[in-house]
Scaffold this motif. Structure first.
Motif, short mmCIF file in Angstrom:
data_model
loop_
_atom_site.label_atom_id
_atom_site.label_comp_id
_atom_site.label_asym_id
_atom_site.label_seq_id
_atom_site.Cartn_x
_atom_site.Cartn_y
_atom_site.Cartn_z
N ALA A 1 0.87 -1.17 0.00
CA ALA A 1 0.00 0.00 0.00
C ALA A 1 0.91 1.22 0.00
O ALA A 1 1.55 1.51 1.01
N GLY A 2 0.96 1.89 -1.15
CA GLY A 2 1.91 2.98 -1.33
C GLY A 2 2.76 2.77 -2.58
O GLY A 2 3.51 3.64 -2.99
N HIS A 3 2.63 1.59 -3.18
CA HIS A 3 3.38 1.24 -4.40
C HIS A 3 2.94 2.17 -5.55
O HIS A 3 1.77 2.23 -5.88
N PRO A 4 3.85 2.88 -6.17
CA PRO A 4 3.45 3.77 -7.28
C PRO A 4 2.89 2.97 -8.47
O PRO A 4 3.54 2.04 -8.95
N VAL A 5 1.68 3.33 -8.90
CA VAL A 5 1.06 2.64 -10.04
C VAL A 5 0.99 3.53 -11.28
O VAL A 5 0.84 3.02 -12.38
N ALA A 6 1.06 4.83 -11.07
CA ALA A 6 1.01 5.73 -12.22
C ALA A 6 1.73 7.02 -11.87
O ALA A 6 2.00 7.30 -10.69
N LEU A 7 2.07 7.77 -12.92
CA LEU A 7 2.75 9.05 -12.73
C LEU A 7 2.05 10.09 -13.60
O LEU A 7 1.95 9.92 -14.81
N VAL A 8 1.56 11.14 -12.94
CA VAL A 8 0.95 12.23 -13.69
C VAL A 8 2.02 13.27 -13.95
O VAL A 8 2.78 13.62 -13.05
N VAL A 9 2.11 13.75 -15.18
CA VAL A 9 3.05 14.82 -15.50
C VAL A 9 2.23 16.01 -16.00
O VAL A 9 1.41 15.85 -16.91
N ALA A 10 2.44 17.16 -15.36
CA ALA A 10 1.58 18.31 -15.66
C ALA A 10 2.37 19.60 -15.67
O ALA A 10 3.51 19.65 -15.21
N GLU A 11 1.73 20.63 -16.23
CA GLU A 11 2.39 21.94 -16.29
C GLU A 11 2.60 22.53 -14.90
O GLU A 11 3.56 23.27 -14.67
N THR A 12 1.68 22.23 -13.99
CA THR A 12 1.83 22.72 -12.62
C THR A 12 1.64 21.56 -11.66
O THR A 12 0.97 20.57 -11.98
N LEU A 13 2.19 21.71 -10.47
CA LEU A 13 2.06 20.66 -9.46
C LEU A 13 0.60 20.52 -9.05
O LEU A 13 0.10 19.42 -8.81
N GLU A 14 -0.10 21.66 -9.02
CA GLU A 14 -1.51 21.66 -8.62
C GLU A 14 -2.34 20.80 -9.58
O GLU A 14 -3.15 19.98 -9.14
N ALA A 15 -2.10 20.98 -10.87
CA ALA A 15 -2.83 20.18 -11.86
C ALA A 15 -2.49 18.71 -11.70
O ALA A 15 -3.35 17.83 -11.77
N GLY A 16 -1.21 18.43 -11.45
CA GLY A 16 -0.77 17.06 -11.26
C GLY A 16 -1.43 16.43 -10.06
O GLY A 16 -1.86 15.27 -10.10
N GLU A 17 -1.52 17.18 -8.97
CA GLU A 17 -2.14 16.66 -7.75
C GLU A 17 -3.63 16.36 -7.98
O GLU A 17 -4.14 15.32 -7.57
N ARG A 18 -4.31 17.29 -8.66
CA ARG A 18 -5.75 17.10 -8.90
C ARG A 18 -5.95 15.86 -9.77
O ARG A 18 -6.78 15.01 -9.49
N ALA A 19 -5.14 15.74 -10.82
CA ALA A 19 -5.30 14.61 -11.74
C ALA A 19 -4.97 13.29 -11.06
O ALA A 19 -5.59 12.26 -11.34
#
Lengths: 164, 799
Positions: B95-113
């Motif tokens: 529980a905590g294993h990374p399954v995906a990585l979001v790459v975004a123009e801003t950290l905020e957008a990345g966090e939301r996605a």
């Protein structure tokens, strides 16, 4: 978004900020004041400590808009003439920094303490810096540095280390 | 400048000015124009097959450039065990294993996605206890272990959860037990701890269309990061540049590969734009790697006169979902089982076992700290059973340089250190035979205890180092090192040695703070207290090389044989005729004759070091030569134990190490103090807590407490012994990790000696200690409660 005006290290800075923007992000990202670090983002480590008005605050717990019309000081601001302050010099000579990531916060906190209280007792120093953490464990060296400045009594850092 | 002008002096580290002015830049401060921000999406379950990952709603968030999954980068990576994926492929293992990585123009957008990535799991049975994970019907974490690329010294057991099985045997342990008069048989446990380096793991990576990669990372081992990426992703070494600026703490936790390969692949996937990934503290706890947990079972036999005749121990390491570096931790724990003692009959098994918990990795003093926790307490128990003084039982068993052999059968050379002098200095430091002070309250106990330790760097036999020494036009020196600098001050100490070699001021020697695989001299890793030793020797050889070039030129110019010349006081001088001399400045960039004719050119010295002494260890018996040196040391403490609350306060700390030669007493003191404080923090406060699904329950510094200024003992004695090591740089040995190893054992021994309460589990938190007192010595607790109550009543009466 709203516009705020903050005097940062003596310079007036006017910027548009988000309503929920942290003072930490305002300083680091918008103004590129990189001495302000973060390690926990929830007020536990003290690495984002800055002076807001007359008080030290953890800038991850303060919104940028709260600084509107106020003064902010970081470690960049305590050396206006470029010369290291006594506490900075003492940090260097006593080896009061290892990895250095927390050092700007400790320098600012001890500098402010010594401004307000030129002769802090050990208990006062401990109390004043209780919000700061140093994982490398430079507490003894920081204590020695503060002691040297406060008592203007030079003491060699290696004093305790007699060869056997 | 005299020959020994700077070596042995308390020269402050030269990079501190940048640190105190806030101008030292870390990877965290690093921005490249056009940077995109990455955010991890992590597993919510401990063990499951990934059925489906829906990315549509995440991709629809404005500002999101890409959402990547394990399918986009199906690489298996690792340094020792090669068992890791960049993002979960097919299944998640904690529980905590990374399954995906979001790459975004801003950290905020990345966090939301990241919150909108929907993963469908088919849950699998999970296992959280390493001992249960070894049972035949335990759920298997790594079904294809036999395909993993292990370094040759590790012994995984495919078809089980055992990532490495280390065995060590010498003598006949059963025969030894037959000779014993007293037995000690106990179980010890160590909780997971976090390195808690204050700069969280973070990286900036840029892939270029020409097939090259540029990566900035907060790492201890840029060359090994490059090696792992190159070997695992099949990219030539010279197409990858790893740059390491200032590093905000490592403690072993940044020694192997972190997120560098993931960020590099992400940069390529988003069309060759730079990608920055900064872990939050919570992510660092629940998705990064920690120090493993340990269950140790030991049986030791002692004769009446205190001789340890048999020592049998099994370490089971809770390695978590990935054991990449931890397989080497299990190996080190095994071969260090016997510590500073010579025991004729030893049998040891050390197993790194996969569980559905956070991955684990190296940490300051790895293996040795854990084996020390067991061994030093066993000796204390034996001393009590035999009615023998703690110091005496150790003297009986201490390794004898020149005579003894270590657990791996290595002959202990006479120059490796003086364990007896270390013990004596520890005892003097704590005033062992003096009177123990009275406790501050009647329900408290004041007590003293100590523990000894030994350690060498746990590295492969072919680990090497190099150094390049470049003279500049003004005869200042750019010393090019690979060994990293995150607080130890190795570059400063080595610069002092260089200054004395040429008789120049230490300020004339400078090491740039940034490490760069394309520009720095190669060093395997900055780990294991090896830097001063290995890179120090390489540097001294570079000095010899440069001196040779300078003397060749001077011989030509001065028309004197080389043998009659020497480098001293920043010049070349004729031996015995010091008035015949040429300043280095006139030689190191070529000598110019009055008519302009020039001979020679810029002087560049080079040196390298690889130990020719180390060997692999025998797979059955663990015999061989695993390390390049042994540093002996010890810790003593004076503590006050509150019987009512279980809280332990350290009043006085004594640290003693045989460093061979103290190159810089200030840096040494910083390590001895800092290591004690970290060791004390781990001993008393630190424990990663897991819930029944293996989730980290305390991923923050409120409930994972780190020692602060108020916790540090006021009375702090740091001493050193100097038994010069003939193959060390000017006789020196490493120290950085050592300073932490024996701290926990010393505290526990103090409690046991004075109260008879056994504290077998780390940390010795007030809850643990109180529970131990109340179950083992209820009468002690009752008495303390009574006197506490009496005082309370008296206070109330006065009010």
């Amino acid at each position: 978004m709203r516009e705020i005006t903050v005097r940062v290290n003596g310079q007036e800075r006017k910027r548009l900020v988000k309503d929920n923007e942290l003072l930490l992000d305002f300083l680091r990202e918008r103004l590129e004041v990189r001495s302000v670090k973060a390690a926990c983002w929830r007020g536990e480590c003290g690495l984002c400590t800055v002076k807001l008005g007359d008080h030290l605050v953890k800038s991850c717990l303060v919104l940028a808009v709260e600084a509107d019309g106020k003064e902010v000081e970081t470690v960049e601001g305590i050396t206006p003439d470029g010369e290291l302050t006594p506490i900075q010099k003492a940090f260097v000579s006593h080896g009061a920094a290892q990895c250095g990531f927390c050092t700007p916060a400790w320098v600012l906190a001890t500098h402010e303490l010594l401004q307000a209280n030129p002769h802090p007792s050990e208990a006062e120093l401990t109390e004043a810096t209780s919000g700061l953490v140093c994982r490398c464990g430079t507490y003894n060296q920081i204590r020695e540095a503060v002691e040297e400045v406060s008592q203007a009594r030079p003491r060699l850092a290696k004093e305790n280390l007699a060869s056997s | 400048m005299t020959a020994d002008a700077f070596v042995g002096k308390a020269v402050p580290p030269e990079d501190t000015v940048r640190k105190v002015t806030g101008t030292a830049l870390y990877t965290y401060d690093w921005e490249v124009p056009g940077t995109l921000y990455a955010k991890l999406v992590t597993s919510t379950v401990p063990h499951a097959k990934i059925v489906r990952i829906s990315l549509e709603s995440a991709k629809a968030v404005p500002g999101v450039v890409a959402v990547l999954t394990g399918k986009d980068m199906p690489f298996r990576v690792g340094m020792y065990a090669g068992d890791r994926d960049l993002l979960a492929v097919e299944k998640v293992r904690w529980a905590g294993h990374p399954v995906a990585l979001v790459v975004a123009e801003t950290l905020e957008a990345g966090e939301r996605a990241s919150e909108l990535v929907d993963v469908e799991y088919e849950t699998l049975p999970a296992v959280f206890d390493p001992v249960k994970a070894m049972e035949a019907d335990a759920p298997l974490l790594h079904e294809r272990m036999e395909e993993y690329k292990h370094a040759p010294v590790f012994y995984p057991v495919p078809g089980t959860n055992i990532a490495n099985r280390f065995r060590l045997v010498h003598g006949d342990v059963e025969k030894g037990f037959g000779q014993a008069d007293e037995l000690v048989e106990e179980e010890f446990r160590i909780s997971h701890v976090s390195h808690a380096y204050l700069e969280t793991q973070n990286v900036v990576a840029q892939a270029y269309r020409d097939g090259t990669y540029e990566i900035w990372t907060s790492a201890q081992s840029p060359f090994v990061v490059r090696q792992i990426i190159s070997e695992s992703l099949n990219i030539p070494y010279n197409k990858i540049t790893i740059r390491v600026p200032f590093v905000g703490g490592g403690f072993g936790g940044k020694a192997g590969l972190q997120w560098e390969a993931l960020a590099a692949m992400a940069s390529k996937a988003v069309g060759y734009r730079p990608v920055k990934l900064v872990l939050s503290r919570k992510e660092n706890f629940s998705s990064g790697a920690s120090r493993e947990g340990v269950v140790a079972n030991v049986k030791a036999g002692f004769t009446k006169d205190g001789k340890c005749v048999a020592y049998k121990v099994r370490f089971v390491l809770d390695a978590g979902a990935y054991a990449d570096y931890t397989v080497n931790v299990s190996r080190a724990m095994g071969y260090s089982a016997e510590g500073v003692y010579e025991v004729p009959n030893v049998q040891c098994e050390s197993l790194a076992v996969y569980t559905n918990k956070v991955p684990t990795t190296a940490m300051r003093g790895f293996g040795y700290s854990e084996s020390n926790w067991v061994l030093e307490q066993v000796f204390e128990r034996a001393a009590k059973k035999l009615g023998m003084d703690s110091a005496k039982i150790r003297r009986v068993n201490l390794l004898r340089p020149g005579e003894s052999h270590t657990a791996t059968g290595e002959k202990v050379r006479e120059d490796v250190g003086d364990p007896r002098k270390v013990l004596q200095t520890v005892l003097e430091g704590i005033d062992w035979d003096g009177k123990v002070e009275r406790p501050s309250e009647p329900w408290k106990v004041r007590a003293r205890g100590f523990a000894l330790c030994v350690k060498g760097p746990s590295q492969p036999p072919n680990a090497s180092s190099s150094a390049i020494l470049k003279f500049n036009e003004d005869s200042t020196i750019d010393l090019v090192l690979g060994t990293g600098n995150f607080g130890q001050g190795t570059a400063t100490a080595i610069s002092q040695m260089v200054a004395d070699q040429f008789g120049v001021a230490v300020e004339k020697v400078r090491v740039d703070p940034v490490r760069d695989t394309g520009k720095s001299a190669y060093t395997w890793q900055t780990v294991g207290s090896r830097g001063l030793f290995t890179d120090g020797v390489a540097t001294l050889r570079a000095c010899e090389d440069a001196k040779g070039q300078i003397l060749d030129l001077a011989s030509q110019v001065m028309r004197l044989p080389k043998s009659e010349l020497e480098v001293a006081e920043g010049a070349v001088k004729a031996k015995g005729r010091p008035w015949l001399s040429i300043p280095l400045r006139e030689l190191v960039f070529g000598y110019v004759y009055p008519n302009g004719n020039t001979v020679g050119g810029p002087v560049i010295g080079r040196g390298q070091y690889t130990s020719s002494l180390n060997t692999y260890l025998d797979p059955q018996t663990g015999q061989g030569v695993p390390t390049i040196f042994h540093t002996f040391g010890g810790t003593a403490v004076d503590i006050e134990l509150d019987l009512v609350t279980g809280a332990i306060e350290v009043k006085k700390a004594v640290q003693v190490f045989d460093v061979g030669k103290a190159i810089n007493p200030l840096l040494l003191k910083m390590q001895l103090d800092g290591g004690f404080i970290m060791g004390m923090s781990i001993a008393l406060f630190e424990k990663i807590k897991f819930d029944e699904q293996g989730w980290v329950m305390n991923p923050n510094f409120t409930s994972y407490y780190l020692a602060r200024m108020k916790d540090v003992p006021k009375d702090f004695v740091a001493r050193y012994v100097e038994t010069p090591q003939f193959d060390g740089p000017l006789g020196a040995r490493g120290i950085g990790e050592l300073s932490m190893i024996s701290v926990a054992s010393a505290i526990s021994n103090a409690v046991f000696r004075s109260t008879g309460v056994k504290l077998n589990n780390l940390p010795m938190s007030p809850e643990e200690v109180w529970a131990a007192i109340s179950s083992q010595k209820p009468e002690l607790l009752a008495k303390a409660m009574e006197s506490y109550g009496r005082v309370e009543t008296a206070v109330k009466a006065r009010q």
